[in-house]
Design an enzyme around this catalytic site. Sequence first.
Site, PDB file in Angstrom:
ATOM      1  N   ASP A  56       0.370 -12.409   6.450  1.00 40.35           N
ATOM      2  CA  ASP A  56      -1.075 -12.191   6.411  1.00 40.35           C
ATOM      3  C   ASP A  56      -1.693 -12.875   7.618  1.00 40.35           C
ATOM      4  O   ASP A  56      -1.420 -14.064   7.880  1.00 40.35           O
ATOM      5  CB  ASP A  56      -1.645 -12.773   5.118  1.00 40.35           C
ATOM      6  CG  ASP A  56      -3.150 -12.690   5.076  1.00 40.35           C
ATOM      7  OD1 ASP A  56      -3.681 -11.589   4.908  1.00 40.35           O
ATOM      8  OD2 ASP A  56      -3.794 -13.752   5.233  1.00 40.35           O
ATOM      9  N   ALA A  57      -2.504 -12.154   8.372  1.00 38.15           N
ATOM     10  CA  ALA A  57      -3.051 -12.691   9.618  1.00 38.15           C
ATOM     11  C   ALA A  57      -3.851 -13.965   9.385  1.00 38.15           C
ATOM     12  O   ALA A  57      -3.753 -14.928  10.154  1.00 38.15           O
ATOM     13  CB  ALA A  57      -3.917 -11.630  10.301  1.00 38.15           C
ATOM     14  N   ASP A  64       1.517  -0.113  13.374  1.00 40.68           N
ATOM     15  CA  ASP A  64       1.966   1.184  13.886  1.00 40.68           C
ATOM     16  C   ASP A  64       2.490   1.100  15.308  1.00 40.68           C
ATOM     17  O   ASP A  64       3.090   2.044  15.823  1.00 40.68           O
ATOM     18  CB  ASP A  64       0.833   2.206  13.810  1.00 40.68           C
ATOM     19  CG  ASP A  64      -0.476   1.676  14.368  1.00 40.68           C
ATOM     20  OD1 ASP A  64      -0.450   1.063  15.462  1.00 40.68           O
ATOM     21  OD2 ASP A  64      -1.530   1.863  13.729  1.00 40.68           O
ATOM     22  N   GLN A  85       0.830  -1.190   0.000  1.00 44.02           N
ATOM     23  CA  GLN A  85       0.000   0.000   0.000  1.00 44.02           C
ATOM     24  C   GLN A  85       0.871   1.250   0.000  1.00 44.02           C
ATOM     25  O   GLN A  85       2.091   1.168   0.163  1.00 44.02           O
ATOM     26  CB  GLN A  85      -0.900   0.009   1.237  1.00 44.02           C
ATOM     27  CG  GLN A  85      -0.092  -0.035   2.533  1.00 44.02           C
ATOM     28  CD  GLN A  85      -0.889  -0.498   3.719  1.00 44.02           C
ATOM     29  OE1 GLN A  85      -2.107  -0.418   3.749  1.00 44.02           O
ATOM     30  NE2 GLN A  85      -0.205  -0.989   4.735  1.00 44.02           N
ATOM     31  N   HIS A 106      -7.211   3.029  20.931  1.00 46.65           N
ATOM     32  CA  HIS A 106      -6.357   1.907  21.321  1.00 46.65           C
ATOM     33  C   HIS A 106      -6.554   1.511  22.780  1.00 46.65           C
ATOM     34  O   HIS A 106      -6.492   0.317  23.111  1.00 46.65           O
ATOM     35  CB  HIS A 106      -4.890   2.259  21.037  1.00 46.65           C
ATOM     36  CG  HIS A 106      -4.573   2.328  19.577  1.00 46.65           C
ATOM     37  ND1 HIS A 106      -4.516   3.523  18.885  1.00 46.65           N
ATOM     38  CD2 HIS A 106      -4.355   1.350  18.664  1.00 46.65           C
ATOM     39  CE1 HIS A 106      -4.249   3.274  17.615  1.00 46.65           C
ATOM     40  NE2 HIS A 106      -4.141   1.981  17.448  1.00 46.65           N
ATOM     41  N   ASP A 157      -6.437  -5.555  15.615  1.00 48.07           N
ATOM     42  CA  ASP A 157      -6.346  -4.143  15.229  1.00 48.07           C
ATOM     43  C   ASP A 157      -6.222  -4.085  13.708  1.00 48.07           C
ATOM     44  O   ASP A 157      -5.159  -3.814  13.145  1.00 48.07           O
ATOM     45  CB  ASP A 157      -5.126  -3.509  15.898  1.00 48.07           C
ATOM     46  CG  ASP A 157      -5.069  -2.003  15.690  1.00 48.07           C
ATOM     47  OD1 ASP A 157      -6.081  -1.434  15.241  1.00 48.07           O
ATOM     48  OD2 ASP A 157      -4.010  -1.405  15.958  1.00 48.07           O
ATOM     49  N   GLU A 201       1.808  -8.523  11.259  1.00 43.99           N
ATOM     50  CA  GLU A 201       1.509  -7.398  10.379  1.00 43.99           C
ATOM     51  C   GLU A 201       1.879  -7.769   8.946  1.00 43.99           C
ATOM     52  O   GLU A 201       2.956  -8.324   8.689  1.00 43.99           O
ATOM     53  CB  GLU A 201       2.288  -6.158  10.815  1.00 43.99           C
ATOM     54  CG  GLU A 201       2.301  -5.004   9.825  1.00 43.99           C
ATOM     55  CD  GLU A 201       0.919  -4.445   9.528  1.00 43.99           C
ATOM     56  OE1 GLU A 201       0.622  -4.213   8.337  1.00 43.99           O
ATOM     57  OE2 GLU A 201       0.138  -4.257  10.481  1.00 43.99           O
TER      58      GLU A 201
END
Length: 509
Positions: free
Chosen positions: A367-368, A313, A260, A291, A385, A333
């Site tokens: 990839d989760a 992040d 991205q 959060h 998240d 992530e």
Amino acid sequence: MIDQQVSLRGGAARLPVRPRTGRFLVLAAVFVCAACGLVYELELVALASYLIGDSVTQASIVLSVMVFAMGVGSLLAKRLRSHAAVGFGLIETALALIGGSSALVLYATFAWIGESRLALVGFSFTIGVLIGAEIPLLMTLIQRVDRQDAGGTVADLFAADYVGALVGGLAFPFLLLPMLGQLTGALLTGAINAAAGGALVLWVFRRDLTPGSRLLLIVANAAVIAVLALTTVLVDDFERAARRAVYGDGVRVAVQTEVQEVVLTGSGRGSLHLYLDGRLRVSARDEHRYHEALVHPAMNGPHARVLILGGGDGLAAREVLRYPDVRGATLVELDSGVTRLARTDPALSELNGHAYRDPRLTVVTADAFTWLRAARGSYDVVVADLPDPGISASTKLYSAEFYGLVEGVLAPGGRVVVHGGPAVSRPRTYWTVEASMREAGLHTRPYLIGGRLSDFAAGTPPVRRAPPPGRRARGPPRPGRRTPPSTASCWRRSRDRADPRPPRRSCRA
């Protein structure tokens, strides 16, 4: 048939190359043009999804309009068959200019006008018409150089076309996009397109051109390639100006990762913003509300081992690692570029409390969904998240199958917390997430967050229930009345595996 063969022999005699060589060169041009055409198509889909959102809708618009326009182009090309060489050369010149500049113009309309849909449809239709006109003219040209029957000619042309489309389709995500970016990749594709089409006509079929048409093609191709080359030199300045128009003057970091576009604006706690593919992901002014509300309810219980899905992040990890009795946290992530930025950017790393320096945190780039399928071990808490459930690309991360995989890594009595989207403005999405979790065998306990929110933020602890499915949310508050929450998060507690009772079917705040 005899007349056709005589005509073909006469045409072949005028060519500067042998028929077999001419046939190969025509098929090579078909291959290159098909590859370029598919790159234009994918470029429009990718940029439209980024600028407008809803990738399924944008892909449907681009593909359907282009396929329709290709039919229109095929019909219009019938009038050019008597001048196939010059017609094909002009079409490729126009296609190179329009296709090569399409991404840049689309981005400009979004940045300075704020609306790209009309430009998207216009480019899809125009490019489709030009692509559709290629094959009939190429059919005429290849019959000029070879006496093969029409059936064999069609088979060869479509074979070269499909193989070229395959190469273009693979080159876009794996070569052009990561190495050159969307705008430069499209400009380079246009230059290749113009060079291939012009070389074929001006060399192989130059004897079919009048002096005037030859001069026209030379000037047109040279002008298009020069414009594309000059634009490529200036594209960095254009991108900076467009980003300032979209994100403001505070853009500090703008990188295109393999996944991205990541943009970071501002530098302080009151001005730092993180955008992923044009969507605001983090606002330093109020990210703590989201959060804290996401993490702390789920930490009410055993939490020695914690799994964080997404959250590159580092902000969810910051909240998790506030607990001294957390022995280990694993963060999964997809985009290594985000985690790299969270480690190295001074402002973002300060905002996440330098969570990546904590030895208890283990970072996995994956990839989760795929990672959970092969995951071993159990976790007391899972924090999801993840991108907003309303984004098409993240749909699988809110499916019953995904929650079933999450349930499989939860320890007995463990909890999983998920941001379910805004329950008031998008109740269908919110309650679909809740129903999917129940379908996976999880007890659910939805709660809402109040306060001033951005697209990704949540707020303070829950103050009332979300409206159940079918019931309308309350309207604007009356003067003097406490503002109701406007965005929802959900935290889920897994069923104790030693408990034979079925999960509750109701949802209590």
